[in-house]
Design an enzyme around this catalytic site. Structure first.
Site, PDB file in Angstrom:
ATOM      1  N   GLU A   1      -5.531   9.584  -0.032  1.00 20.06           N
ATOM      2  CA  GLU A   1      -5.949   8.313   0.301  1.00 20.06           C
ATOM      3  C   GLU A   1      -7.270   8.070  -0.800  1.00 20.06           C
ATOM      4  O   GLU A   1      -7.233   6.703  -1.460  1.00 20.06           O
ATOM      5  CB  GLU A   1      -6.317   7.687   1.602  1.00 20.06           C
ATOM      6  CG  GLU A   1      -5.299   7.858   2.313  1.00 20.06           C
ATOM      7  CD  GLU A   1      -4.305   6.866   2.419  1.00 20.06           C
ATOM      8  OE1 GLU A   1      -4.227   6.004   1.487  1.00 20.06           O
ATOM      9  OE2 GLU A   1      -3.128   6.903   3.171  1.00 20.06           O
TER      10      GLU A   1
ATOM     11  N   HIS B   1       0.913  -1.268   0.062  1.00 19.57           N
ATOM     12  CA  HIS B   1       0.092  -0.079  -0.035  1.00 19.57           C
ATOM     13  C   HIS B   1       0.926   1.235   0.049  1.00 19.57           C
ATOM     14  O   HIS B   1       0.632   2.206  -0.707  1.00 19.57           O
ATOM     15  CB  HIS B   1      -0.936  -0.024   1.336  1.00 19.57           C
ATOM     16  CG  HIS B   1      -1.632   1.406   1.252  1.00 19.57           C
ATOM     17  ND1 HIS B   1      -2.526   1.929   0.847  1.00 19.57           N
ATOM     18  CD2 HIS B   1      -1.309   2.354   2.216  1.00 19.57           C
ATOM     19  CE1 HIS B   1      -3.056   3.076   0.982  1.00 19.57           C
ATOM     20  NE2 HIS B   1      -2.146   3.406   1.939  1.00 19.57           N
TER      21      HIS B   1
ATOM     22  N   SER C   1      -4.389   0.966  -4.474  1.00 17.33           N
ATOM     23  CA  SER C   1      -3.653  -0.221  -3.762  1.00 17.33           C
ATOM     24  C   SER C   1      -4.927  -1.056  -3.509  1.00 17.33           C
ATOM     25  O   SER C   1      -4.519  -2.189  -3.125  1.00 17.33           O
ATOM     26  CB  SER C   1      -2.785   0.239  -2.667  1.00 17.33           C
ATOM     27  OG  SER C   1      -3.502   0.816  -1.598  1.00 17.33           O
TER      28      SER C   1
ATOM     29  N   HIS D   1       1.274   5.053  -2.466  1.00 17.87           N
ATOM     30  CA  HIS D   1       1.704   6.609  -2.467  1.00 17.87           C
ATOM     31  C   HIS D   1       3.182   7.242  -3.140  1.00 17.87           C
ATOM     32  O   HIS D   1       3.079   8.473  -3.395  1.00 17.87           O
ATOM     33  CB  HIS D   1       2.090   6.756  -0.599  1.00 17.87           C
ATOM     34  CG  HIS D   1       0.634   6.910   0.253  1.00 17.87           C
ATOM     35  ND1 HIS D   1      -0.142   8.006   0.117  1.00 17.87           N
ATOM     36  CD2 HIS D   1       0.562   5.936   0.849  1.00 17.87           C
ATOM     37  CE1 HIS D   1      -0.947   7.545   1.065  1.00 17.87           C
ATOM     38  NE2 HIS D   1      -0.774   6.070   1.418  1.00 17.87           N
TER      39      HIS D   1
HETATM   40 CO    CO Z   1      -1.760   5.397   3.019  1.00 16.06          CO
END
Ligand code: CO
Ligand code: PHE
Length: 299
Positions: A195, A149, A214, A154
């Site tokens: 997010e 993730h 993700s 990111h």
């Molecule tokens: Co995150």
């Protein structure tokens, strides 16, 4: 109960207290005793097993296959910068490439870290990445962020100069929000942009948020499903809106560009926090009377 982070033989504080997510009945997975005072630790790349690398490769391939129709261009372009995907990347090598592009680095952490430590790292353009990978039985869903993730979700957009500056500004804004007791409001901004953010493109909405990029199932859901609400991005609107941590989101906020995101968040938030506090919160899923719903992307 033992005091976390203290070596009970020497009494010397070797690390930092662990951080748990949600109700905290599960012990955190990471080894917080090995973390430095700023919560960073070593990646210990040599400790990954073949099974760990294989799991990363399978996660990567499943998500990469969905990107062309569901992710924004900036992400698709940048994801290649993560390097070979048949193994978990070495953070030091990745940092070197990233630093050359946007002066960001990635640093290893044992898992979730306290707000202040997190903000501080972002303000220094150091992105904390959990170094451990989920267990194979968590292929479809993992509660805490893991290396997949954090890296896949990111790091690609940190190669984008405007988004990279937004992340640093967010870190500085977080340190300020801590002083103003406004972290809960600022966290909503992170949630609904970094997010779970969507961006408008000529081909319809696309994902840029790490939590959706993700996710095995939510990526398609967020972009294509008629079910959730999609409304235009607005700082105050987002800060008033509650969010779900255990299901797909009921609302996604849509930006027009990363520049819009950066510019809209540049003003002083102190009066905005005050205005938000004076209004009732908005439940996830609500579309306000004056808002235009943005349609899902066509298949
Ligand atoms: Co995150
Ligand atoms: N402008 C915000 C403030 O004054 C800081 C910030 C920038 C917060 C970007 C989030 C994102 O608090």
């Amino acid at each position: 109960m033992q005091t976390p982070g203290i070596d009970h033989h020497s009494g010397i504080n070797l690390g930092v207290p662990p951080v748990t997510y949600g109700q905290g009945d599960r012990p955190p997975r990471g080894n917080y005793a090995a973390a430095r005072p700023d919560y960073t630790c070593d990646q210990d790349w040599a400790a990954y097993t073949e099974q760990d690398h294989d799991l990363y490769r399978r996660l990567y391939e499943r998500q990469a296959a969905q990107l062309p129709e569901l992710a924004c261009e900036e992400f698709i372009e940048a994801v290649q910068q993560l390097g070979a995907h048949d193994r978990i990347p070495r953070f030091d090598e990745l940092s070197e490439r990233l630093y050359r592009r946007t002066r960001w680095e990635v640093v290893a952490v044992p898992g979730l870290i306290p707000e202040e430590a997190f903000f501080k790292l972002l303000a220094e353009r150091r992105f904390p990445v959990t170094h451990w990978i989920r267990r194979p039985e968590e292929f479809d869903y993992v509660v805490e962020p893991d290396v997949f993730h954090d890296l896949f979700g990111h790091v690609p957009l940190l190669f984008n100069p405007v988004f990279a500056d937004y992340m640093q500004a967010y870190g500085e804004g977080g340190l300020k929000a801590s002083r103003l007791d406004a972290c809960e409001l600022l966290a909503r901004l992170y949630w609904y942009t970094v997010e779970f953010g969507l961006i408008r493109t000529p081909q319809g909405v696309r994902a840029y948020g790490a939590g959706i990029l993700s996710s095995a199932g939510e990526l398609r859901y967020s972009v294509r499903s008629p079910q959730p609400s999609r409304v235009p991005f607005g700082v105050e609107r987002i800060m008033r809106t509650r969010y779900k941590i255990d299901t797909y989101q009921a609302t996604y906020f849509v930006i027009d560009s990363f520049q819009q995101l950066f510019d809209a968040t540049a003003p002083d938030f102190a009066p905005i926090y005050a205005a938000v506090r004076a209004q009732p919160p908005i439940e996830a899923g609500t579309v306000l009377p004056d808002e235009t719903r943005i349609p899902p992307a066509a298949a």
